[in-house]
Design a protein around this motif. Structure first.
Motif, PDB file in Angstrom:
ATOM      1  N   ALA A  15       1.274   9.966  -2.995  1.00 34.30           N
ATOM      2  CA  ALA A  15       0.319   8.806  -3.269  1.00 34.30           C
ATOM      3  C   ALA A  15      -0.641   9.292  -4.277  1.00 34.30           C
ATOM      4  O   ALA A  15      -1.312   8.300  -5.146  1.00 34.30           O
ATOM      5  N   GLN A  16      -0.885  10.524  -4.445  1.00 37.11           N
ATOM      6  CA  GLN A  16      -1.981  11.003  -5.423  1.00 37.11           C
ATOM      7  C   GLN A  16      -1.359  11.362  -6.840  1.00 37.11           C
ATOM      8  O   GLN A  16      -1.956  11.809  -7.710  1.00 37.11           O
ATOM      9  N   SER A  47       0.793  -1.164   0.045  1.00 33.42           N
ATOM     10  CA  SER A  47      -0.025   0.080  -0.027  1.00 33.42           C
ATOM     11  C   SER A  47       0.758   1.322   0.190  1.00 33.42           C
ATOM     12  O   SER A  47       2.167   1.151   0.381  1.00 33.42           O
ATOM     13  N   SER A  68       0.636   5.431  -4.367  1.00 34.79           N
ATOM     14  CA  SER A  68      -0.480   4.522  -3.967  1.00 34.79           C
ATOM     15  C   SER A  68      -0.946   3.894  -4.908  1.00 34.79           C
ATOM     16  O   SER A  68      -1.090   4.769  -6.173  1.00 34.79           O
ATOM     17  N   TYR A  95     -10.027  16.941   3.723  1.00 33.03           N
ATOM     18  CA  TYR A  95      -9.899  15.839   4.598  1.00 33.03           C
ATOM     19  C   TYR A  95     -10.269  16.479   5.871  1.00 33.03           C
ATOM     20  O   TYR A  95     -10.156  17.898   6.068  1.00 33.03           O
ATOM     21  N   LYS A 131      -7.451   5.371  -6.768  1.00 33.67           N
ATOM     22  CA  LYS A 131      -6.251   6.233  -7.341  1.00 33.67           C
ATOM     23  C   LYS A 131      -6.369   6.166  -8.762  1.00 33.67           C
ATOM     24  O   LYS A 131      -6.925   5.258  -9.350  1.00 33.67           O
ATOM     25  N   SER A 180      -2.215   8.638   7.001  1.00 29.20           N
ATOM     26  CA  SER A 180      -1.166   7.642   6.677  1.00 29.20           C
ATOM     27  C   SER A 180       0.079   8.361   6.862  1.00 29.20           C
ATOM     28  O   SER A 180       0.984   7.992   7.272  1.00 29.20           O
ATOM     29  N   THR A 181       0.150   9.503   6.231  1.00 32.51           N
ATOM     30  CA  THR A 181       1.398  10.438   6.321  1.00 32.51           C
ATOM     31  C   THR A 181       1.831  10.652   7.907  1.00 32.51           C
ATOM     32  O   THR A 181       2.906  10.667   8.061  1.00 32.51           O
ATOM     33  N   THR A 199      -4.009  16.276   4.946  1.00 34.30           N
ATOM     34  CA  THR A 199      -3.843  14.936   4.176  1.00 34.30           C
ATOM     35  C   THR A 199      -4.448  13.985   4.973  1.00 34.30           C
ATOM     36  O   THR A 199      -5.413  14.001   5.868  1.00 34.30           O
ATOM     37  N   HIS A 247      -4.040   2.225  -4.543  1.00 37.33           N
ATOM     38  CA  HIS A 247      -5.347   2.290  -3.931  1.00 37.33           C
ATOM     39  C   HIS A 247      -6.469   2.273  -4.896  1.00 37.33           C
ATOM     40  O   HIS A 247      -6.408   2.789  -6.043  1.00 37.33           O
ATOM     41  N   ASP A 307       5.143  12.087  -0.294  1.00 36.05           N
ATOM     42  CA  ASP A 307       3.900  11.889  -0.314  1.00 36.05           C
ATOM     43  C   ASP A 307       3.276  11.834  -1.619  1.00 36.05           C
ATOM     44  O   ASP A 307       2.618  12.872  -1.830  1.00 36.05           O
ATOM     45  N   THR A 335       0.336   3.474   2.218  1.00 34.64           N
ATOM     46  CA  THR A 335       0.881   3.670   3.628  1.00 34.64           C
ATOM     47  C   THR A 335       1.951   2.756   3.964  1.00 34.64           C
ATOM     48  O   THR A 335       2.730   3.305   4.849  1.00 34.64           O
ATOM     49  N   LEU A 380       5.104   4.591   2.724  1.00 35.99           N
ATOM     50  CA  LEU A 380       5.395   5.813   3.755  1.00 35.99           C
ATOM     51  C   LEU A 380       6.223   5.167   5.131  1.00 35.99           C
ATOM     52  O   LEU A 380       7.085   5.728   5.597  1.00 35.99           O
ATOM     53  N   GLY A 416      -2.347  -1.242  -3.147  1.00 40.19           N
ATOM     54  CA  GLY A 416      -0.867  -1.500  -3.667  1.00 40.19           C
ATOM     55  C   GLY A 416      -0.162  -0.185  -3.491  1.00 40.19           C
ATOM     56  O   GLY A 416      -0.878   0.861  -3.529  1.00 40.19           O
TER      57      GLY A 416
END
Ligand SMILES: *Cc1c(COP(=O)(O)O)cnc(C)c1O
Length: 382
Positions: free
Chosen positions: A155-156, A55, A177, A323, A182, A84-85, A81, A179, A153, A57, A60, A189
């Motif tokens: 991820a996005q 993941s 990420s 968030y 995404k 997970s960060t 955020t 996920h 990060d 996560t 990180l 993943g």
């Protein structure tokens, strides 16, 4: 018409690759497809080393382990955020320190980071919100001059770049990420990019990711048997997931182009409301090449935002916000933060609304969202 917020997109090649995994007879990680995916990430993005994880996560967490964060260390990151960060830092006993964001990009800036630096600052984790880069040139100059490590990060931000350099390759470590929500996915993943040639870091990463064993060295014939040599955990994804992901990554530029079209259509249709001051929306600053992960608008107040969300839902259109800022969430309050400590984060997160954006959305679906949203905005702004 029903418009879900996010629908997973399949290229059509996923099942064939998974069948090939079964035929090859290895479902555990580090096999044929894991190698294809990591080679693809390394060559496409120009990363020194890409290791796949279970993941974003875990990518990180692995970065925090590699950095050997200690309880006295502070790590600067946005409050705006995903948890997970901060969790990656907290799991090492270190302290997340929340920095304010730029209202145009919702990213931390060199100035907001500089304001939080102390003698305990070990690292900064910039989050590239929605695939839009932080000002990485200035941020790297600031952190390099002080000996502070950067973990992106990203991820996005897979397949997004800044000044021609891919996100995830600016810092010492970059975390992706895959996920299900995404742009490119295998359900669950991630990946960590190791942007270093330091053999100590590269070797330790191979060990941490394999439960603290030197299994990688064993597989490469460097040692005769493998055993426990360090801390570690199980961060290696299954070949089945990597086969799925390989299909998605092969279509990376096509997927990005489809999302760009939707993003541009939203931006063009909503521009009049931005010009008349009714809303603000996602902006792509000069130098940023987005991957069009998301599209948001910012309303004049929280109650207006909630009302637009409700009225869209009445038309079958799902929208979402996020968030809850980390500093004003129940966990963040335990660090002694008050909501007013980060007023821009607090304010914008209450007024932000994300529009549906799925790779497979049809033109008709996009136009349905636009016609309903513009009608609502016209009525509310009279
Ligand atoms: C999605 C996301 C993560 C977590 O990734 P997972 O693959 O879901 O673990 C971390 N940070 C940000 C900013 C994200 O958007």
């Amino acid at each position: 018409m029903e418009i879900p917020f996010n629908v997973p997109y399949y290229t059509g090649a996923e099942v064939g690759f998974i069948e090939d995994v079964l035929a090859r007879g290895q479902t555990q990680g580090d096999g044929y497809y894991t190698q294809l995916v990591s080679a693809l990430l390394e060559s496409k993005f120009g990363a020194k080393k890409a290791l796949l994880t279970t993941s974003g996560t875990h990518a990180l967490e692995l970065a925090a382990l590699l950095l050997e964060l200690k309880p006295d260390d502070e790590v600067i990151m946005p409050s705006f955020t995903f948890p997970s960060t901060a969790n990656a830092v907290m799991l090492r006993g270190a302290t997340p320190v929340f920095a304010e964001i730029n209202p145009d990009t919702l990213n931390i800036t060199p100035e907001t980071v500089a304001a939080r630096i102390t003698h305990r600052t070990k690292a900064v984790i910039p989050v590239h919100y929605g695939g839009i880069s932080c000002a990485m040139d200035q941020l790297m100059a600031l952190t390099d001059s002080l000996g502070i490590t950067v973990i992106e990060d990203a991820a996005q931000a897979v397949n997004a770049s800044y000044q021609g350099k891919y996100l995830g390759t600016w810092g010492l470590f970059g975390c992706f990420s895959f996920h299900g929500t995404k742009n490119f996915t295998c359900g669950e993943g991630g990946a960590i990019l190791l942007n270093t040639e330091d053999p100590a870091i590269l070797k330790r990463a191979d060990i941490l990711i394999q439960k603290g064993t030197n299994r990688k060295q064993f597989l490469q014939g460097e040692v005769g048997k493998y055993c426990w040599v360090d801390q570690g955990s199980s961060y290696t994804p299954s070949e089945i997931l990597m086969a799925f992901l390989y299909a998605q990554l092969q279509a990376m530029d096509e997927i990005t182009a489809r999302r760009q079209k939707i993003h541009q259509r939203y931006a063009e249709a909503l521009a009049p409301f931005v010009n008349s001051g009714v809303i603000k929306m996602s902006v792509i600053p000069p130098g940023c090449q987005s991957n069009y992960h998301l599209f948001y608008i910012i309303l004049a107040s929280e109650s207006l935002r909630d009302r637009v969300k409700r009225e869209l839902a009445e038309k079958g259109i799902a929208s979402a916000f996020h968030y809850v800022p980390l500093h004003s969430s129940p966990m963040g309050k335990r660090f002694g933060y008050a909501p007013a400590d980060l007023p821009i984060t607090e304010d914008l997160s209450r007024r932000l609304l994300r529009l549906p954006l799925s790779t497979g959305m049809t033109e008709m679906e996009v136009e349905y969202v636009i016609s309903n949203l513009t009608a609502i905005l016209e009525r509310l702004s009279q």
